[in-house]
Design an enzyme around this catalytic site. Sequence first.
Site, short mmCIF file in Angstrom:
data_model
loop_
_atom_site.label_atom_id
_atom_site.label_comp_id
_atom_site.label_asym_id
_atom_site.label_seq_id
_atom_site.Cartn_x
_atom_site.Cartn_y
_atom_site.Cartn_z
CG ASP A 94 -1.99 0.97 1.27
OD1 ASP A 94 -2.40 1.40 0.18
OD2 ASP A 94 -2.47 1.30 2.37
CB SER A 226 -12.71 4.56 6.44
OG SER A 226 -11.88 3.43 6.57
CB SER A 269 -9.79 4.99 9.00
OG SER A 269 -8.63 5.64 8.58
#
Length: 321
Positions: A94, A226, A269
């Site tokens: 990532d 998120s 998150s």
Amino acid sequence: MPVSFKELGLVNTKDMFADAMAKRYAVPAYNFNNMEQLQAIIQACVETGSPVILQISAGARKYANATLLRYMAQGAVAYAKELGKAIPIALHLDHGDSYEQCVSCIEYGFSSVMIDGSHLPYEQNIEVTRKVVEYAHARGVTVEGELGVLAGVEDDVQAEHHTYTRPEEVIDFVTRTGVDSLAIAIGTSHGAYKFKPGSNPEIRMDILHEVEKQLPGFPIVLHGASSVPKDIVDLINKFGGKMKDAIGIPEAQLRLAAGSAVCKINIDSDGRLAMTAAIRKVMAEKPEEFDPRKYLGPARDALKELYKHKNLDVLGSAGRY
Ligand code: G3H
Ligand code: 13P
Ligand code: ZN
């Protein structure tokens, strides 16, 4: 000794994205840094029959150790089988920030890498992305590039405002780099504070549609996706947390995006919030507990429920395998 992802039982994202594109859903990309997060991801994805992209950031490698994480991902493949279903599992870097970092991950058995040159001038972004693609493709590893800058914190870089992806650039970028998927900036952002209170929490679907028009059938990626569920934030605050005005992307908008060319949706998150709420609850209600399993266990369960919900009700990835 470099190891290929194929020896670890992992897959790259090619077939995953082809299926997601054909059937109009998004593959979940969940970050992990420790065993409980990995267990929750695998349990949720096995139980819902969903493919999954396990994401490791540079920060995760620093926190947990690159070697340990690589063996954990290898273990996840066997663990999924043990739980009863051999779902496709990709191991993805990532926000890779350099060619060297991508090479290191590929040598550790990653099946997919992101090279995030989004903060670089356009030509430099192309140059580093193309270099990573050359190295990765020679080893069967897929590559995600990024155009446009998300507001919020992307690693150490604080972007005050979004620099939305320019649809007129995407054909040139994809053709000249050879990437397998493209992350775009359409108003999502990293972290738990994505919108100002009172503002309209909306992503720019118009830009997404324009990108789709330019690149028909090409896999698009959404970062910073998120939803920052209010009930979870309320729980954190109820048990002593201080998270004022945390706001995320409404699930309905993500559902729409998942039904478009968006084939990968990144969520980190929300998992952090779910674990924090569960841990705070145990700490507040059972102050006598000091066995980590007594608070990490409930945190893992809460995380698993959250991911099952994402797969079933938001991304549409459940029941595909
Ligand atoms: O986009 C960033 C991910 O949420 C990973 O975060 O760099 O703190 O591990 P991290
Ligand atoms: P969130 O902070 O919205 O979960 O985004 C995670 C992400 O984009 C990881 O790359
Ligand atoms: Zn991201």
